[in-house]
Design an enzyme around this catalytic site. Structure first.
Site, mmCIF file in Angstrom:
data_model
loop_
_atom_site.group_PDB
_atom_site.id
_atom_site.type_symbol
_atom_site.label_atom_id
_atom_site.label_comp_id
_atom_site.label_asym_id
_atom_site.label_seq_id
_atom_site.Cartn_x
_atom_site.Cartn_y
_atom_site.Cartn_z
ATOM 1 N N LYS A 12 13.454 -8.730 7.969
ATOM 2 C CA LYS A 12 11.985 -8.782 7.914
ATOM 3 C C LYS A 12 11.392 -7.439 8.298
ATOM 4 O O LYS A 12 11.832 -6.838 9.264
ATOM 5 C CB LYS A 12 11.500 -9.838 8.910
ATOM 6 C CG LYS A 12 10.020 -9.873 9.139
ATOM 7 C CD LYS A 12 9.605 -9.709 10.596
ATOM 8 C CE LYS A 12 9.845 -8.339 11.143
ATOM 9 N NZ LYS A 12 9.138 -8.016 12.387
ATOM 10 N N THR A 13 10.454 -6.933 7.599
ATOM 11 C CA THR A 13 9.534 -5.883 8.037
ATOM 12 C C THR A 13 8.760 -5.346 6.835
ATOM 13 O O THR A 13 9.352 -5.059 5.785
ATOM 14 C CB THR A 13 10.177 -4.696 8.792
ATOM 15 O OG1 THR A 13 9.156 -3.755 9.084
ATOM 16 C CG2 THR A 13 11.300 -3.985 8.055
ATOM 17 N N GLU A 69 1.730 6.440 8.475
ATOM 18 C CA GLU A 69 1.354 6.468 9.896
ATOM 19 C C GLU A 69 2.343 7.255 10.757
ATOM 20 O O GLU A 69 1.992 7.748 11.812
ATOM 21 C CB GLU A 69 1.149 5.053 10.455
ATOM 22 C CG GLU A 69 2.413 4.229 10.593
ATOM 23 C CD GLU A 69 2.196 2.895 11.310
ATOM 24 O OE1 GLU A 69 1.065 2.545 11.659
ATOM 25 O OE2 GLU A 69 3.205 2.187 11.497
ATOM 26 N N ASP A 78 14.766 -3.859 12.311
ATOM 27 C CA ASP A 78 16.009 -3.206 12.753
ATOM 28 C C ASP A 78 16.297 -3.474 14.230
ATOM 29 O O ASP A 78 17.429 -3.801 14.598
ATOM 30 C CB ASP A 78 15.991 -1.706 12.435
ATOM 31 C CG ASP A 78 14.738 -1.002 12.937
ATOM 32 O OD1 ASP A 78 13.734 -1.670 13.225
ATOM 33 O OD2 ASP A 78 14.763 0.238 13.055
ATOM 34 N N ASP A 79 15.274 -3.383 15.081
ATOM 35 C CA ASP A 79 15.516 -3.597 16.510
ATOM 36 C C ASP A 79 15.899 -5.056 16.793
ATOM 37 O O ASP A 79 16.780 -5.326 17.603
ATOM 38 C CB ASP A 79 14.266 -3.210 17.328
ATOM 39 C CG ASP A 79 14.077 -1.688 17.376
ATOM 40 O OD1 ASP A 79 15.090 -0.965 17.391
ATOM 41 O OD2 ASP A 79 12.922 -1.227 17.387
ATOM 42 N N GLY A 124 6.708 -7.404 14.352
ATOM 43 C CA GLY A 124 5.432 -7.466 13.635
ATOM 44 C C GLY A 124 5.439 -8.515 12.535
ATOM 45 O O GLY A 124 6.481 -8.799 11.944
ATOM 46 N N ASP A 171 7.617 -2.570 6.721
ATOM 47 C CA ASP A 171 7.897 -1.139 6.630
ATOM 48 C C ASP A 171 8.927 -0.803 5.542
ATOM 49 O O ASP A 171 9.015 0.349 5.116
ATOM 50 C CB ASP A 171 8.432 -0.613 7.974
ATOM 51 C CG ASP A 171 7.440 -0.823 9.103
ATOM 52 O OD1 ASP A 171 6.278 -1.146 8.812
ATOM 53 O OD2 ASP A 171 7.839 -0.661 10.272
ATOM 54 N N ARG A 201 -0.277 -7.591 6.757
ATOM 55 C CA ARG A 201 0.904 -8.184 7.404
ATOM 56 C C ARG A 201 0.922 -9.711 7.388
ATOM 57 O O ARG A 201 1.968 -10.318 7.566
ATOM 58 C CB ARG A 201 0.991 -7.728 8.863
ATOM 59 C CG ARG A 201 1.203 -6.247 8.999
ATOM 60 C CD ARG A 201 1.780 -5.860 10.329
ATOM 61 N NE ARG A 201 1.178 -6.523 11.463
ATOM 62 C CZ ARG A 201 1.542 -6.281 12.724
ATOM 63 N NH1 ARG A 201 2.496 -5.396 12.954
ATOM 64 N NH2 ARG A 201 0.972 -6.899 13.718
ATOM 65 N N TYR A 256 -17.142 11.419 -1.818
ATOM 66 C CA TYR A 256 -16.356 11.345 -0.584
ATOM 67 C C TYR A 256 -14.870 11.631 -0.827
ATOM 68 O O TYR A 256 -14.308 11.234 -1.854
ATOM 69 C CB TYR A 256 -16.420 9.931 0.026
ATOM 70 C CG TYR A 256 -17.788 9.529 0.507
ATOM 71 C CD1 TYR A 256 -18.500 10.319 1.404
ATOM 72 C CD2 TYR A 256 -18.360 8.333 0.067
ATOM 73 C CE1 TYR A 256 -19.756 9.926 1.848
ATOM 74 C CE2 TYR A 256 -19.612 7.943 0.506
ATOM 75 C CZ TYR A 256 -20.304 8.744 1.393
ATOM 76 O OH TYR A 256 -21.536 8.361 1.825
ATOM 77 N N ARG A 275 7.798 -8.960 20.863
ATOM 78 C CA ARG A 275 8.673 -7.791 20.760
ATOM 79 C C ARG A 275 9.627 -7.637 21.953
ATOM 80 O O ARG A 275 10.145 -6.554 22.184
ATOM 81 C CB ARG A 275 7.822 -6.522 20.641
ATOM 82 C CG ARG A 275 7.078 -6.369 19.325
ATOM 83 C CD ARG A 275 6.617 -4.939 19.138
ATOM 84 N NE ARG A 275 5.820 -4.777 17.939
ATOM 85 C CZ ARG A 275 6.320 -4.629 16.709
ATOM 86 N NH1 ARG A 275 7.622 -4.623 16.532
ATOM 87 N NH2 ARG A 275 5.523 -4.484 15.678
ATOM 88 N N GLY A 280 3.759 1.573 8.444
ATOM 89 C CA GLY A 280 5.125 1.802 7.966
ATOM 90 C C GLY A 280 6.003 2.417 9.029
ATOM 91 O O GLY A 280 7.168 2.707 8.797
ATOM 92 N N ARG A 281 5.429 2.688 10.188
ATOM 93 C CA ARG A 281 6.141 3.298 11.303
ATOM 94 C C ARG A 281 6.791 4.606 10.840
ATOM 95 O O ARG A 281 6.136 5.369 10.153
ATOM 96 C CB ARG A 281 7.187 2.333 11.848
ATOM 97 C CG ARG A 281 7.225 2.311 13.357
ATOM 98 C CD ARG A 281 8.448 1.567 13.773
ATOM 99 N NE ARG A 281 8.193 0.173 13.998
ATOM 100 C CZ ARG A 281 7.636 -0.317 15.101
ATOM 101 N NH1 ARG A 281 7.253 0.478 16.059
ATOM 102 N NH2 ARG A 281 7.474 -1.607 15.245
HETATM 103 P P1 FBP Z 1 8.231 -4.468 12.665
HETATM 104 O O1 FBP Z 1 9.040 -3.221 12.669
HETATM 105 O O2 FBP Z 1 8.425 -5.288 13.869
HETATM 106 O O3 FBP Z 1 8.415 -5.245 11.418
HETATM 107 O O4 FBP Z 1 6.674 -4.076 12.681
HETATM 108 C C1 FBP Z 1 6.162 -3.180 11.785
HETATM 109 C C2 FBP Z 1 4.767 -2.726 12.108
HETATM 110 O O5 FBP Z 1 3.820 -3.441 11.328
HETATM 111 C C3 FBP Z 1 4.634 -1.221 11.892
HETATM 112 O O6 FBP Z 1 4.337 -0.906 10.557
HETATM 113 C C4 FBP Z 1 3.560 -0.855 12.879
HETATM 114 O O7 FBP Z 1 3.657 0.477 13.298
HETATM 115 C C5 FBP Z 1 3.824 -1.786 14.034
HETATM 116 O O8 FBP Z 1 4.425 -2.927 13.484
HETATM 117 C C6 FBP Z 1 2.579 -2.171 14.787
HETATM 118 O O9 FBP Z 1 2.963 -2.934 15.870
HETATM 119 P P2 FBP Z 1 2.005 -3.907 16.675
HETATM 120 O O10 FBP Z 1 1.911 -5.162 15.886
HETATM 121 O O11 FBP Z 1 2.763 -4.135 17.941
HETATM 122 O O12 FBP Z 1 0.694 -3.236 16.832
#
Ligand code: FBP
Length: 560
Positions: free
Chosen positions: A202-203, A311, A175-176, A81, A205, A428, A243, A145, A251-252
């Site tokens: 990088k991320t 999320e 991480d991956d 991402g 998250d 992002r 509201y 990815r 943030g996965r």
């Molecule tokens: P990375 O782990 O590759 O840095 O991506 C993070 C992220 O932005 C997450 O927060 C989110 O759940 C996911 O990517 C969304 O992925 P996509 O861009 O494939 O919709």
């Protein structure tokens, strides 16, 4: 293309570097630390990574290295991402390479790891770098990815590296992707290729963290972007007073983004998935906590509020976690059968025969759109795509239903109108904050020096990040040090361990100390937008989480 004034002004921003990188290249040498061990599963990992396991942590100091100005060919990949600052890692790597020797060359693989496998690349020259300095996004070379996992993909990667006569490959990823970097390192050594591999953290998250990797890049800018948006919504809520805003944040699995956003903006509720799991809260408990706060605030005449939802929350609620893991297993095991069924109704009928009773009851209790989202494709690493599950809508729906029931019984008589939001993609590809611009440029430089020093299997690192940039300490951490063994797609695999929110850490403790007051009183904070030009106390400030983590580490060091 026409450029905005900020865009043009950002081209001219000169990122700050650690003092050591202002030296001439031959005056920078490595200082080696002690040998390292993986975070766990030492025996299995040392057997799997025979050639690259257990190397020492390194940092750069003044000295004399006559060999560091040799001509180098380097390839770079943006993986996963988008995260603000990726272009500056490339700019730092490019400037470092050219400072080392102007004849060195940098190649960018297009569209992520698949560009390496399929030999799709461009040469990155000065003109191209100039167009992307201090800008967000990954559009200079694109990202992807693809997981490098089959023998054919490994062989094709090496073939491309040989074709370009590469000395090194830099993988900028999470991480991956850095797990991929570790696997490629081992493969390249085994094949005697001499191609070095360096990773970069990088991320957005924030979960690629470790004692020696203080932050992943992009987190700083992304949370500041979300902080601005949440602050604006909170102010709107406090103005209109009608509201409840349910805000899901990217943030996965990890809740670092939600936690930092809560520290920045003081919402009424912020769930931290890691705590929900530790307290074993069911979906009904989570909805119960929301209803309690809504009712108490209504008693004070405040029929409005802000709720932050990480999320990944659904994966931490025990019964949904069990359902997702059953679905993952079934969808992987009976892949073709599943794919041949064309309708949602067909999938539901099929799942009746495959899911356990409790999981089936839960699945059938969800609104149809949520059930459909749970069945969407998994990502190439086998993860459910939590960004596509509308948890905020699920919680809005269940809260509404519970409060309506309470109204009938007379237990509640306030108003409740909810609006849902999801903030993820907005953050992002923002222009990197000064912190991310400086940090990424330094990471790129550090990657160059790791290559010039002949290292492989390292992740570029820069520490002491809450101090001014000149005092930052650049170096490298062996990737295997961050790894452990985990179950993936039914098999035990070596992977980088995700750094989830530490419930004993200072950021969580700071939030926990505040939250009962935040729930009832209205004490929102409005951080405003990222400032790129102006006084350092506004423009160069790091995240609250990083400041608190450093304070915690300092206290620990004083105690021991
Ligand atoms: P990375 O782990 O590759 O840095 O991506 C993070 C992220 O932005 C997450 O927060 C989110 O759940 C996911 O990517 C969304 O992925 P996509 O861009 O494939 O919709």
């Amino acid at each position: 293309m026409e450029f905005s004034n900020l865009h043009k002004a950002r081209y001219g921003y000169q990122p700050k570097l650690p003092a050591i990188f202002k030296e001439a290249v031959p005056n920078v040498v490595l200082e080696m630390g002690d040998k390292t061990r993986a975070v766990s599963d030492h025996d299995e990992l040392s057997a799997l990574f025979k050639h690259s396991y257990g190397k020492p942590i390194v940092r750069f100091v003044k000295g004399r290295n006559e060999k560091s100005d040799r001509v180098l060919n380097v390839g770079v990949i943006l993986s996963g991402g988008q995260a603000p600052g990726g272009h500056n890692v490339i700019a730092g790597l490019f400037d470092g390479l050219k400072k080392g020797n102007p004849a060195s060359r940098l190649y960018g693989f297009l569209g992520g790891p698949s560009g390496l496998i399929g030999a799709k690349y461009v040469e990155i020259d000065a003109a191209l770098v100039e167009l992307y300095r201090n800008t967000g996004g990954f559009d200079m070379i694109g990202s992807g990815r693809t997981k490098i996992e089959t023998p054919e993909q490994f062989a094709a990667s090496l073939e491309t590296a040989k074709r370009l006569d590469l000395h090194a490959l830099v993988i900028i990823g999470g991480d991956d992707s850095n797990t991929n970097a570790a696997l490629l390192t081992e493969y390249f050594i085994e094949k005697g290729s001499g191609v070095q591999v360096i990773g970069c953290p990088k991320t957005i998250d924030g979960d690629l963290k470790h004692e020696h990797i203080e932050a992943s890049f992009g987190f700083d800018t992304a949370v500041k972007t979300y902080g601005e948006l949440i602050g604006n919504i909170a102010r709107d809520a406090n103005s209109a007073k009608k509201y409840w805003h349910f805000i899901k944040l990217m943030g996965r699995a990890a809740s670092h983004i939600a936690l930092e956003a809560a520290l920045q903006t003081h919402p009424n509720i912020c769930f931290i998935s890691e705590e929900v799991e530790a307290r074993r809260l069911s979906l009904s408990d989570v909805v119960g906590e929301i209803c309690d706060t809504v009712i108490k605030r209504a008693e004070n005449g405040e029929n409005f509020g802000v709720i932050l939802i990480p999320e990944g929350l659904v994966e931490f609620i025990p019964e949904i976690k069990a359902l997702i893991s059953e679905l993952n297993e079934i969808m992987a095991k009976f892949k073709t059968e599943f794919e041949e069924i064309r309708s949602f109704q067909g999938h539901c009928a099929w799942l009746e025969r495959k899911l356990s009773r409790p999981s089936l009851v839960l699945f059938e209790s969800f609104p149809e759109e949520i059930a459909r989202q749970l069945l969407l494709d998994r990502d190439p690493h086998g993860n459910v795509q939590v960004s596509r599950i509308e948890t905020e809508k699920l919680l809005m729906h269940l809260t509404e239903k519970r409060l309506a029931g309470m109204k009938v019984s007379g237990a509640y008589n306030g108003e409740f109108a909810a609006i849902g939001h999801f903030f993820g993609y907005e953050g992002r590809s923002a222009f990197p904050s000064n912190f991310d611009a400086d940090y990424c440029y330094s990471l790129g430089f550090s990657a160059f020096f790791l290559i010039a020093s002949g290292l492989t299997g390292y992740i570029s690192s820069v520490s002491n990040l809450s101090a001014p940039a000149t005092e930052w300490v650049p170096g490298g951490v062996p990737i295997t040090m961050l790894m452990n063994m985990e179950q993936r797609k039914g098999k035990k695999k070596p992977v980088i361990r995700k750094a989830l929110v530490d419930l004993d850490g200072e950021p969580f403790k700071a939030f926990a100390a505040l939250r009962s007051e935040l729930a009832l009183k209205t004490c929102f904070k409005y951080p405003g937008s990222i400032q790129y030009f102006g006084p350092p106390e506004i423009c160069d400030i790091t995240t609250i989480s990083l400041q608190l983590e450093h304070r915690g580490a300092f206290r620990k060091a004083v105690r021991t």
